[in-house]
Design an enzyme around this catalytic site. Structure first.
Site, PDB file in Angstrom:
ATOM      1  N   ASP A  92       0.810  -1.216   0.000  1.00  0.00           N
ATOM      2  CA  ASP A  92       0.000   0.000   0.000  1.00  0.00           C
ATOM      3  C   ASP A  92       0.848   1.274   0.000  1.00  0.00           C
ATOM      4  OD1 ASP A  92      -2.727   1.454   0.966  1.00  0.00           O
ATOM      5  OD2 ASP A  92      -1.061   2.142   2.190  1.00  0.00           O
ATOM      6  N   ALA A 128      -4.397   3.052  -0.685  1.00  0.00           N
ATOM      7  CA  ALA A 128      -4.114   2.307  -1.911  1.00  0.00           C
ATOM      8  C   ALA A 128      -4.806   0.952  -1.879  1.00  0.00           C
ATOM      9  CB  ALA A 128      -2.605   2.139  -2.097  1.00  0.00           C
ATOM     10  N   ASP A 129      -4.757   0.277  -0.751  1.00  0.00           N
ATOM     11  CA  ASP A 129      -5.440  -1.008  -0.622  1.00  0.00           C
ATOM     12  C   ASP A 129      -6.953  -0.847  -0.698  1.00  0.00           C
ATOM     13  OD1 ASP A 129      -3.339  -2.848  -0.408  1.00  0.00           O
ATOM     14  OD2 ASP A 129      -3.070  -2.446   1.716  1.00  0.00           O
ATOM     15  N   LEU A 130      -7.481   0.101   0.070  1.00  0.00           N
ATOM     16  CA  LEU A 130      -8.931   0.256   0.135  1.00  0.00           C
ATOM     17  C   LEU A 130      -9.510   0.700  -1.203  1.00  0.00           C
ATOM     18  CD1 LEU A 130      -9.177   1.944   3.636  1.00  0.00           C
ATOM     19  CD2 LEU A 130      -9.897  -0.373   3.047  1.00  0.00           C
ATOM     20  N   GLY A 189      -9.476  -2.085  -3.632  1.00  0.00           N
ATOM     21  CA  GLY A 189     -10.605  -2.985  -3.422  1.00  0.00           C
ATOM     22  C   GLY A 189     -11.860  -2.496  -4.123  1.00  0.00           C
TER      23      GLY A 189
END
Length: 398
Positions: free
Chosen positions: A142, A170-172, A175
């Site tokens: 991330d 970045a991860d969220l 998703g």
């Protein structure tokens, strides 16, 4: 009926971005079969913070992104395990995975191999930098994507160094991109009758979020500087500290300027035509921001919020996580849900923030125990009998 009922997703992913996507889709009605490594499972099962229960400890990190799924354990390194995945993919609508480029090809589980078994299959590959390009083989997390895609360069106080946001954006956001990809590819399949392969790069996803910063560069050749909570192109839009030491955010447009000035006792500014337009205020940023802070600093936060609400000036208190989760509006909207868990008794989470008229709303159920549904899935989907399942378990394939 929930909107995604009847869709089966074979989820080979782990950690955060893709599990977040598949949890959203699961709570919208899809059957999500999470494939985990025997013995250990998704590595986030061991991530802090841990919830301690009478029947064992469970990772709150895992529970935050894996609700409402079914868990099976399959050893992807074992030929028999690979065959299980192939047989499940032949019956699934979607395969979701976030393995490094080339990994699944070594197992015979790449998009080409699986689509040959099921030409209606949607296969979404989420990698750090995509399947092509000079960075395709690079690893990243991330914060690496935030750094390389410009997000960190925009975040931080004026004159200070770069800062990562307080959440793994970045991860969220990846998703969310992945969930969009799955839904879009399913819509495409409904029109063409054929599946597709989606190549999603988390780096691309962050570059795609640059939006206004990129627009300023394209339009003005301007590299945006770090401004803390201030907006590069709008005044007022910033956080201010109040008389009681509490903070609030005010963000307004030209139509809000006069009522804001009046509620703060800045009647001379309200009547000054040289400050009526945003462009004029931007040209006098330092003066205007200092004046607003001085006026707001004489009033307690709740009173500033009350005055802003009374005249329609957009403003809100800057709340900490505990304040947000106890907020009356959060409660009224039912954003915090609670579900029973066999190891910790019960646990709370945040619901999917969608509400439907004409369809059932998202449904929250607990995360699965490791391998909890292995026997049931193999029996129901692949018609395996107990002896066959036991043999696979004995040879380490499941």
């Amino acid at each position: 009926m929930r909107p995604l009922e009847g869709i089966t997703i074979l989820d080979l992913s782990r950690v955060l971005a893709c599990p977040f996507a598949s949890m959203i889709l699961a709570e919208l009605g899809a059957q999500v079969i999470k494939v985990e490594q025997p013995g250990a499972g998704d590595e986030t099962r061991s991530f802090e913070p841990m919830v301690h229960g009478e029947a064992g400890d469970v990772s709150a990190y895992y529970m935050a992104f894996n609700r409402s799924k079914r868990s099976i354990t399959v050893n992807l390194r074992a030929p028999a395990g690979q065959e299980i995945v192939r047989r499940l993919a032949a019956k699934a609508d979607v395969v979701l995975e976030n393995f490094p480029v080339g990994t699944l090809a070594r197992y015979g589980l790449d998009p080409a191999a699986l689509s040959a078994l099921n030409d209606q299959l949607v296969h979404v590959s989420c990698t750090g930098f995509g399947m092509t390009g000079p960075y395709a083989g690079r690893k990243g997390y991330d914060t690496v994507f935030q750094a390389m895609a410009g997000i960190m360069s925009l975040t931080g106080e004026r004159g200070g160094g770069p800062v990562k946001p307080g959440l793994p954006v970045a991860d969220l956001s990846s998703g969310l991109w992945v969930a969009i990809a799955v839904l879009t590819a399913l819509m495409g399949r409904a029109k063409t009758g054929k599946g597709s392969h989606v190549d999603f790069s988390m780096f691309d996803g962050q570059v795609g979020l640059l939006s206004l910063a990129a627009a300023r560069w394209f339009a003005l050749g301007e590299v945006p500087e770090r401004l803390g909570t201030e907006h590069p192109g709008r005044i007022p839009s910033a956080a201010f500290v109040c008389a009681d030491g509490k903070w609030l955010q005010i963000t307004g447009s030209d139509q809000h300027w006069v009522p804001l000035c009046n509620l703060l006792g800045l009647e001379a500014w309200a009547a000054d035509p040289s400050l009526a337009k945003n462009a004029d205020r931007l040209a006098r940023r330092e003066e205007v921001m200092a004046g607003l802070q001085a006026a707001i600093g004489r009033i307690e936060r709740d009173e500033v919020c009350r005055r802003c609400d009374a005249v329609g000036v957009p403003a809100g208190p800057i709340l900490q996580v505990d304040e947000v989760l106890a907020n009356e509006h959060v409660a009224a909207r039912g954003m915090v849900v609670e579900y029973p868990h066999p190891q910790v008794g019960s646990f709370r989470g945040l619901r999917i923030p969608l509400r439907f008229d004409g369809l059932d709303d998202p449904e929250t159920t607990r995360p699965p125990l490791l391998g909890e549904h292995t026997d049931q899935v193999l029996s129901d989907m692949l018609a395996m009998d107990p002896a066959q399942i036991a043999a696979l378990r004995a040879e380490g394939a499941i």
